[in-house]
Design a protein around this motif. Structure first.
Motif, PDB file in Angstrom:
ATOM      1  N   GLY A 171       0.819  -1.211   0.000  1.00 15.61           N
ATOM      2  CA  GLY A 171       0.000   0.000   0.000  1.00 15.61           C
ATOM      3  C   GLY A 171       0.850   1.256   0.000  1.00 15.61           C
ATOM      4  O   GLY A 171       0.538   2.222  -0.703  1.00 15.61           O
ATOM      5  N   ASP A 172       1.930   1.241   0.778  1.00 15.11           N
ATOM      6  CA  ASP A 172       2.843   2.391   0.806  1.00 15.11           C
ATOM      7  C   ASP A 172       3.484   2.609  -0.557  1.00 15.11           C
ATOM      8  O   ASP A 172       3.619   3.748  -1.019  1.00 15.11           O
ATOM      9  N   ALA A 173       3.902   1.510  -1.189  1.00 10.29           N
ATOM     10  CA  ALA A 173       4.521   1.625  -2.510  1.00 10.29           C
ATOM     11  C   ALA A 173       3.522   2.178  -3.523  1.00 10.29           C
ATOM     12  O   ALA A 173       3.863   3.053  -4.335  1.00 10.29           O
ATOM     13  N   LEU A 174       2.300   1.721  -3.467  1.00 12.74           N
ATOM     14  CA  LEU A 174       1.275   2.197  -4.389  1.00 12.74           C
ATOM     15  C   LEU A 174       0.953   3.670  -4.124  1.00 12.74           C
ATOM     16  O   LEU A 174       0.773   4.457  -5.066  1.00 12.74           O
ATOM     17  N   ALA A 175       0.913   4.039  -2.858  1.00 13.96           N
ATOM     18  CA  ALA A 175       0.627   5.435  -2.508  1.00 13.96           C
ATOM     19  C   ALA A 175       1.709   6.371  -3.041  1.00 13.96           C
ATOM     20  O   ALA A 175       1.434   7.529  -3.353  1.00 13.96           O
ATOM     21  N   GLY A 176       2.923   5.860  -3.164  1.00  8.83           N
ATOM     22  CA  GLY A 176       4.019   6.682  -3.663  1.00  8.83           C
ATOM     23  C   GLY A 176       4.155   6.680  -5.171  1.00  8.83           C
ATOM     24  O   GLY A 176       5.008   7.372  -5.724  1.00  8.83           O
ATOM     25  N   ALA A 177       3.313   5.917  -5.850  1.00  8.33           N
ATOM     26  CA  ALA A 177       3.408   5.831  -7.311  1.00  8.33           C
ATOM     27  C   ALA A 177       2.851   7.097  -7.950  1.00  8.33           C
ATOM     28  O   ALA A 177       1.806   7.607  -7.552  1.00  8.33           O
ATOM     29  N   ILE A 178       3.546   7.570  -8.938  1.00  9.88           N
ATOM     30  CA  ILE A 178       3.067   8.742  -9.683  1.00  9.88           C
ATOM     31  C   ILE A 178       1.838   8.354 -10.505  1.00  9.88           C
ATOM     32  O   ILE A 178       0.865   9.100 -10.593  1.00  9.88           O
ATOM     33  N   ARG A 209      -0.739   5.471 -10.437  1.00  9.41           N
ATOM     34  CA  ARG A 209      -1.257   4.299  -9.720  1.00  9.41           C
ATOM     35  C   ARG A 209      -1.760   3.217 -10.678  1.00  9.41           C
ATOM     36  O   ARG A 209      -1.526   2.039 -10.464  1.00  9.41           O
ATOM     37  N   GLU A 210      -2.458   3.634 -11.717  1.00  7.30           N
ATOM     38  CA  GLU A 210      -3.004   2.664 -12.663  1.00  7.30           C
ATOM     39  C   GLU A 210      -1.885   1.869 -13.333  1.00  7.30           C
ATOM     40  O   GLU A 210      -1.953   0.641 -13.425  1.00  7.30           O
ATOM     41  N   ALA A 211      -0.851   2.556 -13.762  1.00  6.92           N
ATOM     42  CA  ALA A 211       0.273   1.874 -14.404  1.00  6.92           C
ATOM     43  C   ALA A 211       0.955   0.914 -13.428  1.00  6.92           C
ATOM     44  O   ALA A 211       1.327  -0.202 -13.802  1.00  6.92           O
ATOM     45  N   ALA A 212       1.087   1.334 -12.178  1.00  5.97           N
ATOM     46  CA  ALA A 212       1.720   0.476 -11.176  1.00  5.97           C
ATOM     47  C   ALA A 212       0.872  -0.768 -10.924  1.00  5.97           C
ATOM     48  O   ALA A 212       1.397  -1.883 -10.838  1.00  5.97           O
ATOM     49  N   LEU A 213      -0.440  -0.593 -10.820  1.00  2.00           N
ATOM     50  CA  LEU A 213      -1.326  -1.734 -10.602  1.00  2.00           C
ATOM     51  C   LEU A 213      -1.308  -2.690 -11.791  1.00  2.00           C
ATOM     52  O   LEU A 213      -1.278  -3.915 -11.614  1.00  2.00           O
ATOM     53  N   LEU A 214      -1.340  -2.131 -12.996  1.00  2.00           N
ATOM     54  CA  LEU A 214      -1.311  -2.973 -14.190  1.00  2.00           C
ATOM     55  C   LEU A 214       0.006  -3.732 -14.304  1.00  2.00           C
ATOM     56  O   LEU A 214       0.026  -4.916 -14.669  1.00  2.00           O
ATOM     57  N   GLN A 215       1.100  -3.081 -13.969  1.00  2.00           N
ATOM     58  CA  GLN A 215       2.406  -3.753 -13.992  1.00  2.00           C
ATOM     59  C   GLN A 215       2.438  -4.874 -12.963  1.00  2.00           C
ATOM     60  O   GLN A 215       2.909  -5.978 -13.243  1.00  2.00           O
TER      61      GLN A 215
END
Length: 99
Positions: free
Chosen positions: A63-70, A72-78
């Motif tokens: 959750g912390d890593a996702l919160a820091g993503a510029i 979020r959608e790209a991070a989740l898809l990756q």
């Protein structure tokens, strides 16, 4: 687990540290909320245990890593793209349970 037990375990794993160093580390982790401390059998002994289960800790880190993503959608898809079929089934089931 007592500070002495932690010290012994670290030594067994090839990381010998002084007891005072281990105690300092355990106290710092307690202040940060990573560990919980409670009295042992003797007045001078404190026992330590994780504040969260391993699964809870990993979920918080994710959750912390996702919160820091510029993006979020790209991070989740990756992330989802790197999962195997079994993990995807678990994720799908969890998402269905959320509905």
């Amino acid at each position: 687990m007592s500070s002495r037990e932690v010290c012994d375990l670290l030594a067994e794993r090839g990381m010998p540290l002084s007891l005072t160093t281990v105690i300092t580390g355990l106290q710092r982790l307690t202040r940060k909320g990573v560990l919980l401390r409670h009295p042992g059998r003797s007045r001078r002994t404190w026992l330590f245990r994780p504040a969260q289960s391993p699964a809870e800790r990993i979920a918080d880190l994710m959750g912390d890593a996702l919160a820091g993503a510029i993006d979020r959608e790209a991070a989740l898809l990756q992330f989802a793209g790197n999962l195997d079929d079994e993990d995807l089934d678990v994720l799908r089931s969890a998402l269905e349970d959320q509905k």
